[in-house]
Motif scaffolding. Structure first.
Motif, PDB file in Angstrom:
ATOM      1  N   TRP A 465       0.838  -1.200   0.000  1.00  0.00           N
ATOM      2  CA  TRP A 465       0.000   0.000   0.000  1.00  0.00           C
ATOM      3  C   TRP A 465       0.870   1.246   0.000  1.00  0.00           C
ATOM      4  CZ3 TRP A 465      -3.674  -1.554   4.605  1.00  0.00           C
ATOM      5  CH2 TRP A 465      -4.543  -2.553   4.172  1.00  0.00           C
ATOM      6  N   THR A 468       0.407   6.692   3.780  1.00  0.00           N
ATOM      7  CA  THR A 468      -0.598   7.724   4.038  1.00  0.00           C
ATOM      8  C   THR A 468       0.006   8.810   4.921  1.00  0.00           C
ATOM      9  OG1 THR A 468      -1.419   6.489   5.947  1.00  0.00           O
ATOM     10  CG2 THR A 468      -2.517   6.109   3.846  1.00  0.00           C
ATOM     11  N   PRO A 469      -0.430  10.049   4.761  1.00  0.00           N
ATOM     12  CA  PRO A 469       0.115  11.141   5.587  1.00  0.00           C
ATOM     13  C   PRO A 469      -0.102  10.870   7.072  1.00  0.00           C
ATOM     14  CG  PRO A 469      -1.198  12.012   3.768  1.00  0.00           C
ATOM     15  CD  PRO A 469      -1.450  10.532   3.803  1.00  0.00           C
ATOM     16  N   ARG A 567      -0.102   1.312  10.360  1.00  0.00           N
ATOM     17  CA  ARG A 567       0.497   2.060   9.258  1.00  0.00           C
ATOM     18  C   ARG A 567       2.011   2.095   9.424  1.00  0.00           C
ATOM     19  NH1 ARG A 567      -3.656   2.305   5.650  1.00  0.00           N
ATOM     20  NH2 ARG A 567      -5.556   2.960   6.744  1.00  0.00           N
ATOM     21  N   GLY A 572       3.815   1.230   3.965  1.00  0.00           N
ATOM     22  CA  GLY A 572       2.361   1.330   3.868  1.00  0.00           C
ATOM     23  C   GLY A 572       1.656   0.841   5.104  1.00  0.00           C
ATOM     24  N   PRO A 644      -8.537   5.257   5.670  1.00  0.00           N
ATOM     25  CA  PRO A 644      -7.156   5.743   5.761  1.00  0.00           C
ATOM     26  C   PRO A 644      -6.825   6.417   7.083  1.00  0.00           C
ATOM     27  CG  PRO A 644      -8.164   6.379   3.663  1.00  0.00           C
ATOM     28  CD  PRO A 644      -9.258   5.854   4.533  1.00  0.00           C
ATOM     29  N   GLN A 647      -4.939   4.181  12.162  1.00  0.00           N
ATOM     30  CA  GLN A 647      -3.493   4.091  12.246  1.00  0.00           C
ATOM     31  C   GLN A 647      -3.023   2.737  12.770  1.00  0.00           C
ATOM     32  OE1 GLN A 647      -1.349   6.781  11.141  1.00  0.00           O
ATOM     33  NE2 GLN A 647      -3.387   7.082  10.270  1.00  0.00           N
ATOM     34  N   GLN A 671      -6.546   8.543  13.440  1.00  0.00           N
ATOM     35  CA  GLN A 671      -6.144   9.934  13.241  1.00  0.00           C
ATOM     36  C   GLN A 671      -7.310  10.865  13.533  1.00  0.00           C
ATOM     37  OE1 GLN A 671      -4.387  10.215   9.411  1.00  0.00           O
ATOM     38  NE2 GLN A 671      -3.109  11.949   9.910  1.00  0.00           N
TER      39      GLN A 671
END
Length: 672
Positions: A465, A468-469, A567, A572, A644, A647, A671
């Motif tokens: 993956w 992600t931020p 994450r 990823g 997304p 976490q 998040q």
């Protein structure tokens, strides 16, 4: 889960830089070194030194400025300070140069915020390696943008070496083990050209047979996975030494998963799933590359070992067990052929001690070596020729020839293996590799390299993956976390919640209960878990609790697992699974995978645990519902894929009964 298969193809953007026909050099002392290295290696194109005040460098007349160049150079070594480097790169890009090595240090790593971005902007479409980069050596064409000594030689074909450490790769060039090296390249800060892009560019050269990497960090995991697949399709193996494995273990462990997935577990999982061999030492890197150079990836796992000493045979057996090599015994037909030559005093086994009865007899040695090798994928032949400066190695020649004959007759790789690295001299190694036979130096290192060369292909089309931020994550209380798990199809205990103990209504539940305080990541350490409770309202308050959860205790448990997915800033997301409970970190019997994973991969990972027998009916015990645990892991993966903002999800323990897998304890970070 799959992506279109990647292929290796020449990169026109990097081809001029890596295979230049003309070179320009800026600077003084470093520039002189570059010129001298090109001269020694026989580069036959023009080399233009450029310096505003010097008349000559290394005996060559200097141009005063880039504007005096007769044409746009294919490659430029920039050996000036970091501020001047930006302006030089801008001018080179404007004139259509092929690319540049930015040697200067002191950029982002030294606190010069924004200067590296200025460099990238100045380069535009022109490729640059670095900054803080040592350069590139092309041993195929004799082109060196390299400001230091090196130990390589001109070759017609060979392996490529890419490193994120200049000193490490310099040391690798000094090897005396016969490895033919085609390219050496450093990345430096990799401000513009990344690891996968540079690796793909050198692998696309048909003269390159394999790739070895010293990696401190992977900047684009999906691109690297695509490169690995393309290399396999082209029959070119990759071997990695990954450093910094202990650094990850210092990450804040807000969960067991975070602690157990550290220490290099994620990087090793990624390389394994991408089908890239990983070794721990530079010696094993060199030896594995020799195997890949001659035989390509995937030599086969069924190995035999032959030596003329019982001590050597025993040592091979012991070291093989540590390396994960299983030596299967020879077949009856093999034993008949071997016994006919070796006689009744030799025990026919694998590893085989063939004694010295046939020593010096070429035909008999060839017969024994061939008969043994033909029953396996590859063979180890322990042999340490006497040092030629003090001894006469002539008596070893029949055995060495027999090794080559056995490979030629059977078509199976035959590896002469010296017990100690120094016991096989470089000239002999170079000559044998040229004939297609790979001598390996150092028994323990050879076994590690042979296992690495067996690395199975990764899953076609697999890509991790994307990253992600990151952002601040908050802990979701266990009651809400379990509601989320239940919605995803994961079984959870029946329970009730309340703000205070007095308000808990457990009349619809069956005792005994588990009583938990909400709001803790580690409830056990905080004293926020009480088991075997019969009356939750009679219990004492738990300091710091933001509420309470009272649940029925799970009965009939046969095993406890840990499942965690989180994450990862590089790969990823990672899935960790293994034996769980409060002793999960003490047992440390876990495996980490990189998402996405399939049911078959999870099942195979569980079977690889040391304590897998406990999950498979050890000594007649009832088998727990492992299939349900795999369902739960896949459901957690789907939760992360769909949201997304999630976490981390950890279930520890997941209690397995004969029919169910119940998430008894759950932690979810999300998040904001």
């Amino acid at each position: 889960m799959g992506s279109a298969p990647a292929t290796l193809s020449p990169d026109p953007r990097l081809s001029r830089l890596l295979r230049p026909r003309s070179i320009a050099v800026l600077g003084a002392g470093w520039a002189q070194n570059v010129i001298e290295q090109c001269r020694r290696m026989g580069f036959d194109g023009p080399v233009w030194p450029i310096h505003p005040t010097r008349a000559e460098i290394a005996g060559m007349p200097c141009l005063r400025a880039l504007a005096e160049l007769p044409q746009a150079p294919d490659a430029v070594f920039i050996g000036v300070n970091r501020f001047a480097t930006v302006e030089v790169v801008r001018e080179l890009a404007a004139m259509g140069a092929g690319g540049a090595i930015c040697f200067a240090s002191g950029w982002e790593e030294a606190g010069e915020a924004g200067l590296q971005a200025q460099l990238v902007a100045a380069a535009g479409a022109m490729p640059i390696l670095g900054p803080n980069c040592y350069g590139v050596i092309n041993y195929l064409d004799g082109a060196l943008l390299w400001p230091d000594q090196h130990g390589g030689r001109r070759v017609e074909r060979g392996v490529a070496l890419i490193s994120q450490s200049s000193n490490i790769v310099i040391n690798l060039t000094m090897q005396a083990r016969g490895l033919p090296v085609a390219y050496v390249a450093c990345l430096g800060n990799a401000a513009q050209v990344g690891l996968a892009e540079l690796a793909g560019a050198v692998l696309a050269d048909p003269r390159v047979t394999a790739l070895g990497l010293y990696v401190e960090g992977i900047d684009d995991a999906p691109a690297f996975a695509a490169l690995a697949e393309a290399a396999r399709a082209a029959g070119k193996g990759m071997v990695v030494v990954k450093s910094g494995k202990t650094e990850a273990s210092r990450a804040a462990a807000a969960s067991h998963t975070a602690a157990l997935a550290g220490g290099g577990a994620a990087s090793s999982a990624f390389l394994r799933q991408a089908g890239v061999a990983e070794v721990d030492t530079l010696g094993a890197l060199i030896e594995a590359l020799k195997i890949l150079h001659v035989h390509g990836p995937g030599i086969g796992a069924r190995l035999c070992s032959l030596s003329c000493s019982g001590g050597e045979a025993g040592l091979v057996a012991d070291l093989g067990a540590t390396a994960g090599v299983v030596f299967e015994p020879p077949t009856d037909s093999q034993k008949a052929r071997l016994g006919a030559v070796l006689g009744p005093l030799v025990t026919l086994a694998n590893p085989l001690d063939y004694h010295t009865f046939i020593w010096g007899d070429g035909p008999k040695t060839e017969a024994v070596f061939t008969a043994m090798l033909e029953g396996y994928d590859a063979g180890i032949f322990v042999i340490d020729p006497p040092r030629p400066d003090r001894c006469d190695p002539a008596s070893f020649e029949p055995a060495i020839r027999a090794i080559e004959v056995a490979q030629a007759v059977t078509g199976r790789p035959a590896f002469p293996v010296a017990s100690l690295p120094e016991n096989f001299d470089e000239d002999r190694a170079i000559a044998m590799i040229a004939r297609g036979v790979v001598p390996l130096m150092g028994l323990e290192t050879a076994l590690e390299a042979l296992v690495a060369a067996q690395r199975p292909a990764g899953l076609a089309g697999w890509r991790p993956w994307g990253v992600t931020p990151g952002g601040e994550a908050v802990l979701i209380d266990e009651a809400r976390a379990k509601a989320m798990l239940a919605a995803a199809g994961i079984a959870v205990p029946k329970g009730v919640t309340a703000k205070g103990l007095a308000a808990l209504d457990a009349r619809g539940l069956t005792a005994p209960f588990a009583l938990k305080g909400l709001g803790f990541a580690h409830k056990t350490e905080a004293g926020a878990v009480r088991l075997g409770v019969t009356d939750p309202c009679a219990e004492a308050e738990m300091p710091g609790a933001r509420g309470y959860l009272c649940e029925e205790m799970v009965t009939g448990g046969l095993a406890e697992l840990l499942l965690g997915i989180r994450r990862d800033p590089v790969y990823g997301a990672t899935l960790t699974l293994g034996l769980g409970g409060v002793t999960a970190e003490l047992l440390a019997d876990t495996v980490t995978l990189v998402a996405p994973v399939t049911r078959a991969e999870i099942e195979a990972a569980l079977k690889g645990l040391r304590l897998w027998p406990l999950l498979d009916g050890w000594r007649g015990r009832a088998k727990p519902a492992v299939g349900r645990a795999i369902d739960a892991a896949l459901a957690m993966q789907s939760m992360m894929a769909a949201d997304p903002a999630l976490q981390e999800i950890e279930v520890n323990p997941l209690i397995l009964t004969a029919t169910e897998a119940v998430a008894v304890d759950a932690v979810i970070w999300r998040q904001r």
